[in-house]
Design an enzyme around this catalytic site. Sequence first.
Site: not given
Ligand code: NAD
Length: 477
Positions: A219, A253
């Site tokens: 997602e 998002c």
């Molecule tokens: P992110 O991708 O930075 O982090 C999400 C999760 O991944 C966190 O738990 C984090 O600890 C982990 N993570 C971060 N870097 C990582 C890596 N290098 N390796 C493994 N795990 C890692 O996202 P965010 O900043 O928490 O959220 C924002 C993003 O999420 C935006 O792009 C938004 O559009 C998207 N989002 C999508 C939905 C949806 O339902 N499609 C919902 C909410 C947010």
Amino acid sequence: MTIIEKKPLLSEISNTFQQKHGVFKSFRLESVAERKTRLRKLRTWVKANQQAIREAMHADFRKPAAEVDTTEILPVLDEIKQALDNLDRWAQAKKVDASLTMLGTRSVIMYEPKGVCLIVSPWNYPFNLSAGPLVSALAAGNVVILKPSEMTPHTSALISRMCREVFTQNEVSVFEGGTDVSQELLKLPFDHIFFTGSPSVGKIVMRAAAENLASVTLELGGKSPTIVLPSANAKEAAQRIAVTKFINNGQTCIAPDYVLAHESIAGYLIKHLKEQIPALFGGTDKKISNSPDYARIVNEKHFSRLSDMLRDAESKGATVETGGQLDFSQRFFEPVVLSNVSHASRVMEEEIFGPILPILTYQSLDEIIQYINARPKPLALYVFGTRQAEITRIKKETSSGTVCVNDCAIQFLHPNLPFGGVNTSGIGKSHGYYGFLAFSNEKPVLRQRTGLTAFRFFYPPYTPGVQRMIGWVLKLF
Ligand code: NAD
């Protein structure tokens, strides 16, 4: 705010995974009634801890209590309700008809739990996007390891407490922590990984999943365009765009990322946005910085990212139509509406994920359809207007995860619609029945009859008689 990361020992992660793998053998034999009991316990905890959930999110980014109720707690309670009301039907093996060549066979699709599942969630709707997929995973009969975001430490600690109080260690375990914890988890051969977050981390997750050929639901995010047609009601569109853009401080998002307004209506839209924003978020004195109804940016890093984006847009000629007051110490970022935005500015190149709303104008539908199709497929696409022919063209000639006409973001809350992106905005679907499917293996089971079967006529040796029979069957198709 200092982010205090809780780091589990690597051996703890691996031992927990092995233990879950061991116990799943007995879990797969569980009845639907047992799964429902687990979901009822979760519902009881959520209702009893509503205030604690609100307080955790207020501590993390001053999210208003009413927003916590409507965008974090309600969707999770609705997921539970959908599962409790429908799980018997969802989980029941479904009979399928036999085709001509399958005459004499009996077939069903069984829904078996995938097994040990990993859920990795983001910070922006930290409770909803952790507990929502958890409901689907449990409804489908899985055992779960959950890793909430390190950016919202209060909510993540509460989610951890919730899972300790509601579930046994065999059922659900939570590992708090950041990237390193996530990466350790991703090395393990999970049966399914459900990830919500950015497209760039989604690629890392998919690469890691490929090592074990784990299935994934991703997602992700991206830039969701919002088209305002000449036939739109500008005042109504402005109100709906303002609510869904600036709720959660724009950190959504599926928020409208930017607006493409027809040149005949853009001026009216901006005028109404200027009125609507203080009316919605200004509190009693219409001063948004004093209002309890407006959340904050999650941390300094994101605050700097957004203020740099705003400066970049202004330096490339954007006009600030309204807002833009910033207070770094409070992480207060006033809603900003921009016009005359250059396509070369960062607000048009990156997902904004904050309270900056660029308004671009267009002249012809061809122009905007081409613009959208030249960019990564968005998670959501919004259209305001009443001319059906134009709406149909946009729906048919563009690709996006979801579409909503005359509103924004509410498609997420519809329990009977699948939610998800397409390509860069996501892979796979979630919510309700689609969430149940994401965590289930749809297993076809075919039962052949004993004795003479239709296939017997095609067995070797391929005598002239058998070949005539094959030729005759081919003519039927
Ligand atoms: P992110 O991708 O930075 O982090 C999400 C999760 O991944 C966190 O738990 C984090 O600890 C982990 N993570 C971060 N870097 C990582 C890596 N290098 N390796 C493994 N795990 C890692 O996202 P965010 O900043 O928490 O959220 C924002 C993003 O999420 C935006 O792009 C938004 O559009 C998207 N989002 C999508 C939905 C949806 O339902 N499609 C919902 C909410 C947010």
